[in-house]
Design a protein around this motif. Sequence first.
Motif, PDB file in Angstrom:
ATOM      1  N   ALA A 113       0.835  -1.204   0.000  1.00  0.00           N
ATOM      2  CA  ALA A 113       0.000   0.000   0.000  1.00  0.00           C
ATOM      3  C   ALA A 113       0.867   1.251   0.000  1.00  0.00           C
ATOM      4  O   ALA A 113       0.616   2.207  -0.745  1.00  0.00           O
ATOM      5  CB  ALA A 113      -0.930  -0.004   1.208  1.00  0.00           C
ATOM      6  N   TYR A 114       1.900   1.254   0.843  1.00  0.00           N
ATOM      7  CA  TYR A 114       2.838   2.381   0.848  1.00  0.00           C
ATOM      8  C   TYR A 114       3.524   2.534  -0.518  1.00  0.00           C
ATOM      9  O   TYR A 114       3.643   3.645  -1.047  1.00  0.00           O
ATOM     10  CB  TYR A 114       3.933   2.164   1.893  1.00  0.00           C
ATOM     11  N   LEU A 115       3.976   1.402  -1.056  1.00  0.00           N
ATOM     12  CA  LEU A 115       4.772   1.440  -2.275  1.00  0.00           C
ATOM     13  C   LEU A 115       3.950   1.891  -3.477  1.00  0.00           C
ATOM     14  O   LEU A 115       4.425   2.667  -4.313  1.00  0.00           O
ATOM     15  CB  LEU A 115       5.398   0.065  -2.538  1.00  0.00           C
ATOM     16  N   LEU A 116       2.700   1.428  -3.581  1.00  0.00           N
ATOM     17  CA  LEU A 116       1.864   1.849  -4.703  1.00  0.00           C
ATOM     18  C   LEU A 116       1.499   3.327  -4.560  1.00  0.00           C
ATOM     19  O   LEU A 116       1.487   4.070  -5.554  1.00  0.00           O
ATOM     20  CB  LEU A 116       0.601   0.998  -4.795  1.00  0.00           C
ATOM     21  N   ALA A 117       1.204   3.768  -3.344  1.00  0.00           N
ATOM     22  CA  ALA A 117       0.895   5.184  -3.124  1.00  0.00           C
ATOM     23  C   ALA A 117       2.073   6.050  -3.546  1.00  0.00           C
ATOM     24  O   ALA A 117       1.908   7.054  -4.251  1.00  0.00           O
ATOM     25  CB  ALA A 117       0.559   5.414  -1.650  1.00  0.00           C
ATOM     26  N   ASN A 118       3.267   5.658  -3.129  1.00  0.00           N
ATOM     27  CA  ASN A 118       4.465   6.425  -3.469  1.00  0.00           C
ATOM     28  C   ASN A 118       4.730   6.407  -4.973  1.00  0.00           C
ATOM     29  O   ASN A 118       5.082   7.425  -5.574  1.00  0.00           O
ATOM     30  CB  ASN A 118       5.667   5.860  -2.714  1.00  0.00           C
ATOM     31  N   TYR A 119       4.521   5.243  -5.591  1.00  0.00           N
ATOM     32  CA  TYR A 119       4.739   5.114  -7.034  1.00  0.00           C
ATOM     33  C   TYR A 119       3.780   6.010  -7.827  1.00  0.00           C
ATOM     34  O   TYR A 119       4.188   6.708  -8.768  1.00  0.00           O
ATOM     35  CB  TYR A 119       4.551   3.656  -7.466  1.00  0.00           C
ATOM     36  N   LEU A 120       2.497   6.009  -7.460  1.00  0.00           N
ATOM     37  CA  LEU A 120       1.504   6.796  -8.192  1.00  0.00           C
ATOM     38  C   LEU A 120       1.781   8.292  -8.064  1.00  0.00           C
ATOM     39  O   LEU A 120       1.606   9.048  -9.023  1.00  0.00           O
ATOM     40  CB  LEU A 120       0.099   6.474  -7.690  1.00  0.00           C
ATOM     41  N   ILE A 121       2.227   8.712  -6.881  1.00  0.00           N
ATOM     42  CA  ILE A 121       2.559  10.123  -6.707  1.00  0.00           C
ATOM     43  C   ILE A 121       3.761  10.499  -7.566  1.00  0.00           C
ATOM     44  O   ILE A 121       3.749  11.500  -8.289  1.00  0.00           O
ATOM     45  CB  ILE A 121       2.831  10.438  -5.219  1.00  0.00           C
ATOM     46  N   HIS A 220     -19.628   0.338 -14.099  1.00  0.00           N
ATOM     47  CA  HIS A 220     -19.019   1.068 -15.218  1.00  0.00           C
ATOM     48  C   HIS A 220     -18.865   2.564 -14.936  1.00  0.00           C
ATOM     49  O   HIS A 220     -18.820   3.370 -15.879  1.00  0.00           O
ATOM     50  CB  HIS A 220     -19.848   0.875 -16.498  1.00  0.00           C
ATOM     51  N   SER A 221     -18.753   2.932 -13.656  1.00  0.00           N
ATOM     52  CA  SER A 221     -18.629   4.352 -13.315  1.00  0.00           C
ATOM     53  C   SER A 221     -17.212   4.740 -12.908  1.00  0.00           C
ATOM     54  O   SER A 221     -16.963   5.899 -12.581  1.00  0.00           O
ATOM     55  CB  SER A 221     -19.600   4.709 -12.175  1.00  0.00           C
ATOM     56  N   PHE A 222     -16.288   3.770 -12.952  1.00  0.00           N
ATOM     57  CA  PHE A 222     -14.933   4.040 -12.472  1.00  0.00           C
ATOM     58  C   PHE A 222     -13.936   4.193 -13.621  1.00  0.00           C
ATOM     59  O   PHE A 222     -14.006   3.484 -14.623  1.00  0.00           O
ATOM     60  CB  PHE A 222     -14.469   2.913 -11.545  1.00  0.00           C
ATOM     61  N   ASP A 223     -13.010   5.119 -13.435  1.00  0.00           N
ATOM     62  CA  ASP A 223     -11.934   5.317 -14.392  1.00  0.00           C
ATOM     63  C   ASP A 223     -10.715   4.467 -14.044  1.00  0.00           C
ATOM     64  O   ASP A 223      -9.960   4.062 -14.925  1.00  0.00           O
ATOM     65  CB  ASP A 223     -11.516   6.794 -14.419  1.00  0.00           C
ATOM     66  N   THR A 224     -10.523   4.220 -12.733  1.00  0.00           N
ATOM     67  CA  THR A 224      -9.347   3.488 -12.268  1.00  0.00           C
ATOM     68  C   THR A 224      -9.744   2.543 -11.143  1.00  0.00           C
ATOM     69  O   THR A 224     -10.566   2.903 -10.297  1.00  0.00           O
ATOM     70  CB  THR A 224      -8.268   4.455 -11.746  1.00  0.00           C
ATOM     71  N   ILE A 225      -9.170   1.351 -11.133  1.00  0.00           N
ATOM     72  CA  ILE A 225      -9.364   0.397 -10.033  1.00  0.00           C
ATOM     73  C   ILE A 225      -7.992   0.068  -9.466  1.00  0.00           C
ATOM     74  O   ILE A 225      -7.068  -0.274 -10.207  1.00  0.00           O
ATOM     75  CB  ILE A 225     -10.062  -0.896 -10.504  1.00  0.00           C
ATOM     76  N   ILE A 226      -7.859   0.201  -8.141  1.00  0.00           N
ATOM     77  CA  ILE A 226      -6.583  -0.088  -7.489  1.00  0.00           C
ATOM     78  C   ILE A 226      -6.801  -1.089  -6.355  1.00  0.00           C
ATOM     79  O   ILE A 226      -7.903  -1.206  -5.808  1.00  0.00           O
ATOM     80  CB  ILE A 226      -5.913   1.183  -6.928  1.00  0.00           C
ATOM     81  N   GLY A 227      -5.731  -1.798  -6.000  1.00  0.00           N
ATOM     82  CA  GLY A 227      -5.803  -2.742  -4.890  1.00  0.00           C
ATOM     83  C   GLY A 227      -4.426  -3.317  -4.625  1.00  0.00           C
ATOM     84  O   GLY A 227      -3.639  -3.513  -5.547  1.00  0.00           O
ATOM     85  N   THR A 228      -4.104  -3.561  -3.359  1.00  0.00           N
ATOM     86  CA  THR A 228      -2.828  -4.163  -2.993  1.00  0.00           C
ATOM     87  C   THR A 228      -3.052  -5.218  -1.914  1.00  0.00           C
ATOM     88  O   THR A 228      -3.851  -5.009  -1.005  1.00  0.00           O
ATOM     89  CB  THR A 228      -1.843  -3.108  -2.438  1.00  0.00           C
ATOM     90  N   ASP A 229      -2.349  -6.344  -2.032  1.00  0.00           N
ATOM     91  CA  ASP A 229      -2.513  -7.440  -1.062  1.00  0.00           C
ATOM     92  C   ASP A 229      -3.990  -7.668  -0.755  1.00  0.00           C
ATOM     93  O   ASP A 229      -4.425  -7.634   0.390  1.00  0.00           O
ATOM     94  CB  ASP A 229      -1.754  -7.131   0.230  1.00  0.00           C
ATOM     95  N   VAL A 230      -4.742  -7.898  -1.806  1.00  0.00           N
ATOM     96  CA  VAL A 230      -6.198  -7.858  -1.702  1.00  0.00           C
ATOM     97  C   VAL A 230      -6.798  -9.059  -0.996  1.00  0.00           C
ATOM     98  O   VAL A 230      -7.669  -8.919  -0.136  1.00  0.00           O
ATOM     99  CB  VAL A 230      -6.825  -7.721  -3.119  1.00  0.00           C
ATOM    100  N   ILE A 231      -6.350 -10.272  -1.316  1.00  0.00           N
ATOM    101  CA  ILE A 231      -7.014 -11.469  -0.790  1.00  0.00           C
ATOM    102  C   ILE A 231      -6.155 -12.177   0.260  1.00  0.00           C
ATOM    103  O   ILE A 231      -5.068 -12.633  -0.035  1.00  0.00           O
ATOM    104  CB  ILE A 231      -7.340 -12.466  -1.929  1.00  0.00           C
ATOM    105  N   PHE A 232      -6.664 -12.213   1.469  1.00  0.00           N
ATOM    106  CA  PHE A 232      -6.048 -13.063   2.491  1.00  0.00           C
ATOM    107  C   PHE A 232      -7.102 -13.343   3.568  1.00  0.00           C
ATOM    108  O   PHE A 232      -6.984 -12.937   4.702  1.00  0.00           O
ATOM    109  CB  PHE A 232      -4.813 -12.406   3.124  1.00  0.00           C
ATOM    110  N   SER A 233      -8.171 -13.989   3.151  1.00  0.00           N
ATOM    111  CA  SER A 233      -9.245 -14.361   4.054  1.00  0.00           C
ATOM    112  C   SER A 233      -9.660 -15.787   3.738  1.00  0.00           C
ATOM    113  O   SER A 233      -9.984 -16.102   2.590  1.00  0.00           O
ATOM    114  CB  SER A 233     -10.443 -13.415   3.909  1.00  0.00           C
ATOM    115  N   THR A 234      -9.642 -16.629   4.730  1.00  0.00           N
ATOM    116  CA  THR A 234      -9.983 -18.034   4.497  1.00  0.00           C
ATOM    117  C   THR A 234     -11.419 -18.208   4.032  1.00  0.00           C
ATOM    118  O   THR A 234     -11.753 -19.200   3.387  1.00  0.00           O
ATOM    119  CB  THR A 234      -9.767 -18.848   5.794  1.00  0.00           C
ATOM    120  N   LYS A 235     -12.287 -17.217   4.327  1.00  0.00           N
ATOM    121  CA  LYS A 235     -13.684 -17.313   3.916  1.00  0.00           C
ATOM    122  C   LYS A 235     -13.856 -17.051   2.427  1.00  0.00           C
ATOM    123  O   LYS A 235     -14.885 -17.384   1.850  1.00  0.00           O
ATOM    124  CB  LYS A 235     -14.521 -16.307   4.712  1.00  0.00           C
ATOM    125  N   LEU A 236     -12.834 -16.441   1.780  1.00  0.00           N
ATOM    126  CA  LEU A 236     -12.964 -16.061   0.378  1.00  0.00           C
ATOM    127  C   LEU A 236     -12.137 -16.941  -0.548  1.00  0.00           C
ATOM    128  O   LEU A 236     -12.128 -16.708  -1.761  1.00  0.00           O
ATOM    129  CB  LEU A 236     -12.570 -14.601   0.200  1.00  0.00           C
TER     130      LEU A 236
END
Length: 237
Positions: A113-121, A220-236
């Motif tokens: 999350a830190y790294l993507l934020a820093n990269y995008l800036i 269909h209302s979004f221009d950009t989709i972002i996510g980091t380390d998204v999946i780590f739940s045994t229920k999913l």
Amino acid sequence: MEVKKMESNCSTQTAKKRKCENSSENEVLYFQDFFSTNGDVLKKSESSSDFDPAEAFFELANAPIVGFKVSTSSSAIKCEKSHVATTIHERKVLVHQDNACQSHTGGIVWETAYLLANYLIMKNINKDQISSSCLGKTLEVGSGCGMLGLVIAISGLSSNVVMTETRDVMENLIKNVEYNTSLKKHCNTQLISPRQLRWDSYNEDIKKCQSEGSDDLDAHSFDTIIGTDVIFSTKLV
């Protein structure tokens, strides 16, 4: 460990009164305490050797409150000299972590999350100014504590950020959004929205959002989709 016991540990931690707004600067660990703006690891002040990135992220993950410094600029024309003067403003995103939570992994800010934020800036800086709203309306999936989405909103990279999470993580996410928007006055509340979006019940969550008169989760209302380390739940999985 039983799920009930883990959930109890999590709820006990989140039930504690938050002290973020009253915390001294010394109690907050910032990403920039360890890394330069281009992502290079800084050297420890007490040592001449390079600081191990893993050690830096370990310290950040175990801090109760972590931060990210965002530099924004504003320009004004000085008529008497007919030139543009640029003023640099430093804004700080502060996020309260739920370190003791064991029922999910959204209690801390993960390094990506830190790294993507820093990269995008860094990617969208043009002549020391961040390209305003270049990401348009942005959907963040798996927002966790909210660090990435808050940085994107407060930096001005996005015109509107919709931060989504599962029910278990929403309480801490909402509190972090409220702190950074209402208390710090760094971001207009209309520019950022925390929303529940469960991948196994997304239709229900979208309909609930629409019933409240909001188009935050419209298809269909979004221009950009972002996510980091998204999946780590045994229920999913």
